[in-house]
Design an enzyme around this catalytic site. Structure first.
Site, PDB file in Angstrom:
ATOM      1  N   HIS A  32       2.632  -3.162  20.703  1.00 30.88           N
ATOM      2  CA  HIS A  32       3.762  -2.745  21.296  1.00 30.88           C
ATOM      3  C   HIS A  32       4.525  -2.050  20.160  1.00 30.88           C
ATOM      4  CE1 HIS A  32       3.340  -5.408  25.006  1.00 30.88           C
ATOM      5  NE2 HIS A  32       2.655  -5.963  23.974  1.00 30.88           N
ATOM      6  N   GLY A  55      -2.237  -8.009 -11.915  1.00 35.41           N
ATOM      7  CA  GLY A  55      -1.342  -8.648 -11.204  1.00 35.41           C
ATOM      8  C   GLY A  55      -1.849  -8.718  -9.719  1.00 35.41           C
ATOM      9  N   ARG A  56      -2.336  -7.723  -8.899  1.00 31.55           N
ATOM     10  CA  ARG A  56      -2.857  -7.949  -7.701  1.00 31.55           C
ATOM     11  C   ARG A  56      -3.946  -8.406  -7.675  1.00 31.55           C
ATOM     12  NH1 ARG A  56      -2.812  -3.058 -10.045  1.00 31.55           N
ATOM     13  NH2 ARG A  56      -4.369  -1.602 -10.216  1.00 31.55           N
ATOM     14  N   GLU A  91      13.367  -7.337 -12.010  1.00 29.40           N
ATOM     15  CA  GLU A  91      13.814  -8.007 -10.717  1.00 29.40           C
ATOM     16  C   GLU A  91      13.635  -9.480 -10.840  1.00 29.40           C
ATOM     17  OE1 GLU A  91      11.678  -4.243  -9.273  1.00 29.40           O
ATOM     18  OE2 GLU A  91      11.391  -5.414 -10.989  1.00 29.40           O
ATOM     19  N   LYS A 114       3.663 -11.598 -15.609  1.00 31.07           N
ATOM     20  CA  LYS A 114       2.694 -11.509 -16.448  1.00 31.07           C
ATOM     21  C   LYS A 114       3.228 -11.313 -17.932  1.00 31.07           C
ATOM     22  CE  LYS A 114      -1.758  -9.104 -17.561  1.00 31.07           C
ATOM     23  NZ  LYS A 114      -2.871  -8.282 -16.946  1.00 31.07           N
ATOM     24  N   LYS A 151      10.437   2.084 -13.461  1.00 31.58           N
ATOM     25  CA  LYS A 151      11.046   1.184 -14.394  1.00 31.58           C
ATOM     26  C   LYS A 151      11.778   1.889 -15.731  1.00 31.58           C
ATOM     27  CE  LYS A 151       7.855  -2.275 -13.220  1.00 31.58           C
ATOM     28  NZ  LYS A 151       6.607  -3.293 -13.743  1.00 31.58           N
ATOM     29  N   GLU A 179      -2.135   0.668  -4.876  1.00 30.79           N
ATOM     30  CA  GLU A 179      -1.783   0.700  -6.426  1.00 30.79           C
ATOM     31  C   GLU A 179      -3.264   0.771  -6.987  1.00 30.79           C
ATOM     32  OE1 GLU A 179       1.475  -2.017  -7.895  1.00 30.79           O
ATOM     33  OE2 GLU A 179       0.002  -2.785  -8.627  1.00 30.79           O
TER      34      GLU A 179
END
Length: 525
Positions: free
Chosen positions: A374, A253-254, A197, A191, A487, A339
């Site tokens: 499991h 973003g999400r 990263e 964005k 950050k 978030e």
């Protein structure tokens, strides 16, 4: 904020509720506590609630004016109060009727043209060969939703779309295995176009291409496109204006896979599939906006989730999809829910938790069924903590006996959580170890099928639940300042490691000093 006394009183009345007794004394419970949307059946009868609970929760929803909050969301009001902007992701699913639709449609047309050109071998790389693989470079909302959708909607023969998110160089190295530089396209999704990263991986991808001399010329023109709200930074990176797909600051973003961020979905599965996903979400949007509280599925489920946390002491939500294609859904929902609502202050800046039952949203985790049975289901059945389990079960019959086995497992786990086991069928010495106490809550979402439409509706359902829970907790669901702290601290630490300089002792704590010293010691060996 103290909640209405009648909710406290009702919670005290339900403390001794045993689900087994509730079903034994009410033959209509399973039907009375079932919700419907389209052809879905959403069973909340195994929650520690009654019909009266739902009535009280819906009454409270009216008292705090939840329908008007929903209307404000769809109207594009600045509900992100800390950043003074809208959270208008629902506009991305609408074809018309909103003021931004022309702009949204323009970008959608660009996405369609680009995805179809790639799928039809019309998009050529620097050496004239058609693109055959796409690598999405992004992190968080710039990766999770698109990767989930590509995994969920994958069909044999689909286009090769891969994902890189981790700054660990091993992630990119593994993704690039077997790829031909002449036929690989990188999609940089950020964005702000400042995410460390993402830019680190984008630069590494550029180096990988530069090492292949045949594609070094016209490198960015034919082998990189960008999806961003920061056009200038993308151009400064070297990407041509015609290779930039924009989205807007009102798209969190999400919540962004519905925008150009989801270009990987259209490339992998085709525009028709991407459009079907949008359509499913749009129908859920319409239901959420127009349906009264008493029949509003996202609102009712959010109220139950909030009830579980604030009045039922269940601080963990476990998501278990019984569909291999949804194996990434728990990770996606961790970001969406934690978030969005993992906050410690309300929208007025007041600290939460002054009341004994006032809490922010629960932790969210899970895994795919039957694998999870499991792993952590032992903890669910016999552990000391109560959790709220949500099972997502597409029921479409594929003509294979194994699918009936999968469905039987899902139904059995919900039954086992409620009914438990008394251990009377084993010797006395072993009984206590075999007992499963039961009376543990679950919700089951039964979907008639699993396709792009159903998938879009499912994700929109969870988005709307997250928003309503935020209103109930009185938190801003659309900022994430906690993400920014780490950050801010990275740069001086990275510079210290790369330049081998010592940071002033008053700048860092002694534990950080010791960790840096340990790293330097082994780097020198």
């Amino acid at each position: 904020m103290r909640y209405p006394e009648k909710l406290y009183r009702h919670a005290r009345q339900l403390r001794g509720l045993d689900l087994r007794d509730a079903f034994a004394h009410d033959a209509e419970r399973a039907q009375a506590l079932a919700l419907t949307f389209d052809n879905w059946r959403i069973d909340v009868s195994r929650q520690h609630i009654t019909v009266e609970t739902l009535a009280l929760l819906r009454e409270y929803a009216q008292e705090i004016d939840l329908p008007n909050w929903v209307a404000a969301l769809f109207a594009g009001e600045a509900l992100n109060v800390t950043e003074n902007r809208a959270a208008w992701h629902t506009a991305l699913r609408q074809a018309d009727g909103v003021s931004v639709s022309g702009e949204v449609q323009r970008v959608r047309d660009e996405m369609k043209a680009l995805s179809e050109a790639i799928r039809k071998n019309h998009y050529l790389g620097a050496t004239g060969k058609p693109i055959r693989a796409v690598v999405n470079i992004g992190i968080g909302g710039s990766s999770l939703g698109t990767q989930l959708a590509c995994d969920a909607l994958y069909r044999e023969g689909d286009f090769d779309v891969r994902f890189v998110s981790n700054i660990d160089e091993e992630n990119l190295r593994r993704v690039l295995i077997g790829l031909d530089a002449e036929t690989t396209l990188f999609v940089i999704v950020s964005k702000t176009f400042t995410t460390e990263e993402t830019l680190s991986n984008a630069n590494a991808a550029r180096e990988w291409l530069n090492d292949r001399r045949d594609v070094a010329a016209a490198l960015l023109d034919r082998h990189f496109i960008a999806v961003t709200a920061n056009i200038e930074r993308a151009r400064a990176f070297g990407i041509a204006p015609e290779s930039i797909l924009p989205f807007w600051d009102w798209v969190g973003g999400r919540f962004s896979l519905w925008s150009a961020v989801g270009i990987g979905i259209a490339i992998q599965s085709g525009w028709q599939t991407f459009q079907a996903m949008l359509n499913g979400a749009a129908v859920m949007d319409k239901h959420f906006l127009e349906t009264p509280v008493a029949h509003n599925v996202p609102m009712t489920l959010a109220l139950i989730d909030w009830w579980n946390t604030c009045f039922g002491g269940k601080n963990e939500r476990i998501i278990v999809p019984y569909a291999h294609g949804l194996r990434l859904l728990p990770s996606y929902l961790q970001q969406l829910l934690m978030e969005s609502n993992g906050k410690r202050v309300d929208w007025d800046g007041n600290l939460l938790g002054k009341e004994s039952n006032e809490r922010s949203t629960v932790s969210v985790w899970g895994g795919v069924g039957t694998d999870s049975q499991h792993a952590f289901f032992q903890w669910l059945h016999q552990g000391m903590h109560q959790a709220n389990v949500e099972l997502i079960v597409p029921v479409a019959y594929q003509g294979k006996a194994r699918h009936s086995g999968l469905l039987a497992h899902a139904v059995a786990q919900a039954q086992a959580l409620m009914c438990g086991r008394d251990g009377d069928d084993v010797a006395d010495g072993l009984r206590s170890a075999r007992v499963c106490p039961g009376n543990r809550v679950s919700t089951m979402l039964l979907l008639p099928d699993f396709d792009a439409w159903q998938f879009g509706a499912l994700l929109a359902l969870y988005e709307h639940r997250a928003f309503i829970e935020g209103v109930l907790y009185r938190v801003n669901s659309f900022d994430q300042f906690g993400v920014e702290l780490g950050k801010m601290l990275v740069r001086p630490l990275r510079d210290a490691l790369e330049s081998n300089i010592e940071l002033a002792s008053n700048d860092i704590d002694t534990a950080t000093q010791a960790q840096l010293a340990y790293i330097r010691h082994f780097w020198k060996r």
